[in-house]
Write an enzyme that holds these catalytic residues in place. Structure first.
Site, PDB file in Angstrom:
ATOM      1  N   GLU A 177     -11.124  -4.556  -4.488  1.00 32.70           N
ATOM      2  CA  GLU A 177     -10.633  -3.260  -4.964  1.00 32.70           C
ATOM      3  C   GLU A 177      -9.485  -3.466  -5.951  1.00 32.70           C
ATOM      4  OE1 GLU A 177     -10.211  -0.429  -1.801  1.00 32.70           O
ATOM      5  OE2 GLU A 177     -12.054  -1.096  -0.841  1.00 32.70           O
ATOM      6  N   HIS A 411     -18.702   9.101  10.221  1.00 38.15           N
ATOM      7  CA  HIS A 411     -17.826   8.052   9.699  1.00 38.15           C
ATOM      8  C   HIS A 411     -17.462   7.105  10.826  1.00 38.15           C
ATOM      9  CE1 HIS A 411     -13.733   6.728   7.901  1.00 38.15           C
ATOM     10  NE2 HIS A 411     -14.707   6.085   7.292  1.00 38.15           N
ATOM     11  N   HIS A 412     -17.669   5.822  10.601  1.00 36.84           N
ATOM     12  CA  HIS A 412     -17.236   4.782  11.535  1.00 36.84           C
ATOM     13  C   HIS A 412     -16.219   3.893  10.844  1.00 36.84           C
ATOM     14  CE1 HIS A 412     -21.247   4.878  14.032  1.00 36.84           C
ATOM     15  NE2 HIS A 412     -20.471   5.931  14.269  1.00 36.84           N
ATOM     16  N   GLU A 413     -14.938   4.211  10.978  1.00 30.31           N
ATOM     17  CA  GLU A 413     -13.909   3.289  10.483  1.00 30.31           C
ATOM     18  C   GLU A 413     -13.698   2.257  11.579  1.00 30.31           C
ATOM     19  OE1 GLU A 413     -11.937   2.738   7.481  1.00 30.31           O
ATOM     20  OE2 GLU A 413     -11.832   1.010   8.798  1.00 30.31           O
ATOM     21  N   HIS A 481     -18.124   0.869   3.313  1.00 29.52           N
ATOM     22  CA  HIS A 481     -16.892   0.655   2.548  1.00 29.52           C
ATOM     23  C   HIS A 481     -16.241  -0.645   3.011  1.00 29.52           C
ATOM     24  CE1 HIS A 481     -15.983   4.452   0.178  1.00 29.52           C
ATOM     25  NE2 HIS A 481     -17.257   4.491   0.526  1.00 29.52           N
ATOM     26  N   GLU A 500     -19.158   0.362  -1.269  1.00 30.98           N
ATOM     27  CA  GLU A 500     -17.976   0.475  -2.114  1.00 30.98           C
ATOM     28  C   GLU A 500     -17.789  -0.859  -2.828  1.00 30.98           C
ATOM     29  OE1 GLU A 500     -13.563   2.354  -1.545  1.00 30.98           O
ATOM     30  OE2 GLU A 500     -14.140   0.769  -0.184  1.00 30.98           O
ATOM     31  N   GLU A 506     -11.005   6.971  -5.460  1.00 31.90           N
ATOM     32  CA  GLU A 506      -9.903   7.325  -4.560  1.00 31.90           C
ATOM     33  C   GLU A 506      -8.566   6.734  -5.014  1.00 31.90           C
ATOM     34  OE1 GLU A 506     -11.863   5.619  -1.142  1.00 31.90           O
ATOM     35  OE2 GLU A 506     -10.530   3.896  -1.097  1.00 31.90           O
TER      36      GLU A 506
END
Ligand code: NOJ
Ligand code: CA
Length: 715
Positions: A177, A411-413, A481, A500, A506
């Protein structure tokens, strides 16, 4: 904790071709590319096996060594004898489950070179040469002298023929990133890249190391892209440049003790890929990396659906809502308490908006317990994936979404606590299915647990594939991500819609952001490996709208955000802004409603990395075409032929363009919408503002349209 990192510098020797023997040459079907496999004399060389690539007689890769070092058994695979050479060719078409075109052409010439090396170990080199590039991989076949083994290193070189322009991000084991740098090869220096003093500032393992996909342009206008295909059961490859001779050597991501891979014969390495052309547009059109991946393992893909989503998401990134129940903000930049975003009433608002506007799905982040203390903690058991916060009524939300004909995306963070996730995957996916969710966005923010593993190492590469397999068995689609950078594996697992693995939109909400050339570089770099969940479609460009103290902003105009739906290919596209920002500009939002996410055809019309990209695509099973044109910080005017349109039709073109006084920094939200009648003979003048873009929808015109709208005339 001590992390042992091997940085063995293998400098590229100045190989003398006069002394090298050509073992075999493989040419592309059109004869433009030739790939020579060479044997080098023993003696001073640390390599005996080497290769070279030419394109139209121009050097692409100069003599470059190939070698492996095994740790157990302890053997350096340098010396070899050739035991067999087998040539073959393939010329076929295949159809992806979804993609940029209906049919993909796969045509190449192949060499299978069988080698016997030290200690009678057998290795095969497989070379495939296409019209758009070349790929090669190694195979360790089944054999008595090598069963299971530890790979200490792979040394694959890529010797460049000049001091090319290069678009690069620093080599790293955990993140991609980063902002891109555009320099000469000799100027690569991670310690001086923007990434070194940014929001997640870090030091890099070698200042001469870069990541792939790596995009280069030579003085004689060759475009060269180096990456890998079918990265499975193996670590990702960084490239370390020896500036004395402009030669890259592979640097595989190590595990906690410095080993590179644990393997069992028979096995193969990923393909090393070199896409090359004298036209930048050919690089974006290349399907070589997909062709080098295995066909789909999903027998019945009817449940896999390209789609658009909105999400309880951007409101957290811009700082007006929170992931956690108590209303705290990540990183605590935010002093004031903000509401918890994932509450039932708010989620229902998004469902209503999706239903009203034909958006397929709603993503909700911050719905499950754990967000109070997940960030930067390196804790084992932060999240489970079945316990909603008290204000997220999953029964009510699921029933409401079903009634409204909208799908929910879970969503699974994982907070990079991957052992924790692995233990809970079955439970989590069963829970999703119970509530009618058939897509998951996973996240891997932070340092990996098991401790010492890296996002891009073999263990995590295998984890990401395990997730794809297991989700497929539950008929669940995936948007990952913070994964390892993609290498075309979505051909094999078409439930892998997007990921991602680069710096997404973002960053514009809470950091110095993405400079206006960023989106003109990504398709030449990160997107070579597969679709990206970039999250385009931001209409409120300046963050001061949410908080007068904020200086952050999106570094594009509004209509460039629209054009990204075409230039930034993905079968999963987010309409990333807040519903109220779309409701305020329904005429511009119409493009996001109309644009397709799956295509029968794609034409890369004009492109130059770092400068501009113009792409037209034909929607799946439809006569509609869409065009996206984007520029960097410079205003540009293009004369674009619409010869891609069907010759027997007239179309009504709806043009979403920058207003004449628009620019990304001064007047980013100013746009004009115009409608004209066009056909395949029309040439359009596209005027793009600094940091701007144009988006166009072409629909076949009916008799009313033909009367109502004027024929386009160039001004
Ligand atoms: C980083 C992801 O890229 C972003 O989309 C997500 O909202 C946060 N992590 C929280 O998981
Ligand atoms: Ca991220």
């Amino acid at each position: 904790m001590q992390i042992r990192i091997y940085v063995i510098m293998f400098s590229c020797f100045l190989f003398s071709n006069a002394r090298a023997n050509t073992i075999e040459t493989v040419s592309s079907p059109d004869h433009n590319i030739s790939f020579r496999v060479l044997s080098l004399p023993s003696g001073q060389n640390q390599f005996r096996l080497a290769y070279e690539i030419d394109y139209k007689q121009l050097p692409v890769i100069k003599t470059s060594g190939l070698s492996f070092i095994l740790k157990s058994p302890d053997v350096n695979l340098v010396n070899f004898t050739v035991t067999d050479k087998i040539k073959s060719s393939v010329n076929e078409d295949w159809q992806p489950v979804w993609g940029e075109m209906k049919t993909i052409h796969n045509e190449y010439n192949q060499l299978l070179l069988k080698l016997k090396t030290d200690k009678d170990i057998l290795i095969h080199l497989i070379v495939r040469v296409y019209n758009d590039g070349a790929g090669f991989r190694f195979e360790f076949p089944q054999q008595p002298n090598l069963t299971h083994f530890i790979l200490e290193d792979e040394k694959t070189q890529f010797a460049m023929a000049g001091n090319h322009q290069v678009f690069w991000i620093p080599g790293d084991y955990d993140s991609n990133e980063f902002a891109y740098s555009h320099t000469l090869l000799s100027e690569i220096d991670a310690s001086k890249s923007g990434a070194a003093n940014e929001i997640f500032a870090k030091t890099f393992f070698d200042k001469n190391a870069v990541q792939t996909p790596l995009m280069m342009k030579t003085n004689n206008n060759l475009y060269i892209n180096i990456h890998e295909a079918a990265l499975r059961n193996y670590p990702a490859m960084n490239l370390v440049l020896d500036k004395s001779n402009l030669c890259f050597t592979s640097h595989l991501v190590p595990d906690a003790v410095g080993n590179k891979a644990y393997l069992m014969a028979p096995t193969v390495t990923p393909w090393r890929t070199i896409v090359v052309s004298d036209k930048a547009t050919d690089i974006l059109a290349s399907k070589m990396i997909l062709n080098l991946n295995d066909p789909s393992v999903i027998q019945d893909p009817s449940w896999i659906k390209p789609q658009k989503m909105i999400g309880v998401w951007w409101e957290m990134h811009v700082g007006i809502a929170s992931w956690d129940y108590s209303g705290g903000q990540v990183g605590s930049q935010q002093k004031i308490k903000v509401p918890h975003g994932a509450n039932t009433a708010n989620v229902k608002k998004y469902i209503d908006f999706a239903s009203k506007n034909g958006i397929d799905a709603v993503l909700v982040e911050g719905w499950n317990t754990g967000w109070e203390d997940w960030f930067g903690q390196w804790k084992e058991n932060v999240f489970d994936f079945v316990t909603p916060y008290p204000d997220f009524n999953i029964d009510e939300i699921s029933a409401y979404a079903k009634m409204k004909g909208v799908k929910m995306i879970m969503h699974h963070e994982t907070s990079a606590s991957v052992t924790n996730y692995e233990r809970q995957m079955d439970t989590a996916y069963r829970f999703m299915k119970k509530y009618g969710y058939d897509a998951v966005k996973t996240g891997y923010v932070g340092k990996i647990i098991p401790r010492g593993e890296h996002h891009d190492g073999q263990w995590m590469v295998n984890h990401f594939e395990r997730v794809l397999k297991k989700t497929a068995s539950y008929k669940i689609m995936v948007d990952a991500h913070e994964p390892v950078r993609p290498t075309g594996l979505h051909r094999t697992y078409p439930n892998f819609l997007a990921c991602e693995a680069a710096r997404g939109n973002e960053f514009n909400a809470w950091s110095i952001g993405n400079m206006p050339d960023h989106e003109t570089i990504l398709p030449f770099t990160r997107l070579m490996g597969g679709p990206m969940d970039y999250t385009p479609g931001i209409f409120k460009i300046k963050m001061s709208y949410y908080n007068p103290e904020k200086k952050e902003q999106v570094h594009t105009t509004l209509t460039k955000q629209l054009a990204l739906y075409v230039t930034m290919y993905s079968p999963l596209q987010m309409a990333a802004d807040l519903p109220e920002n779309y409701e305020a500009k329904p005429d511009a939002f119409q493009f996001i409603k109309d644009v397709a996410v799956d295509w029968d055809d794609t034409k890369i019309l004009q492109a130059e990395p770092g400068d501009y990209i113009i792409i037209a695509r034909k929607a799946k099973n439809s006569n509609n075409w869409f065009l996206g044109a984007i520029t960097d910080e410079q205003a540009r005017t293009f004369n674009t032929s619409l010869s891609f349109l069907d010759a027997d039709k007239k179309y009504i073109a709806t043009i979403y363009r920058d207003a004449d006084d628009a620019s990304w920094n001064n007047n980013p939200e100013a746009y004009k919408i115009e409608k004209y009648i066009v056909d395949h003979k029309t040439n359009l003048k596209l005027k793009l503002a600094p940091g701007g873009g144009t988006a166009i929808g072409f629909m076949p015109a009916n008799t009313v349209d033909l009367k109502q709208f004027k024929k386009y005339k160039m001004k």
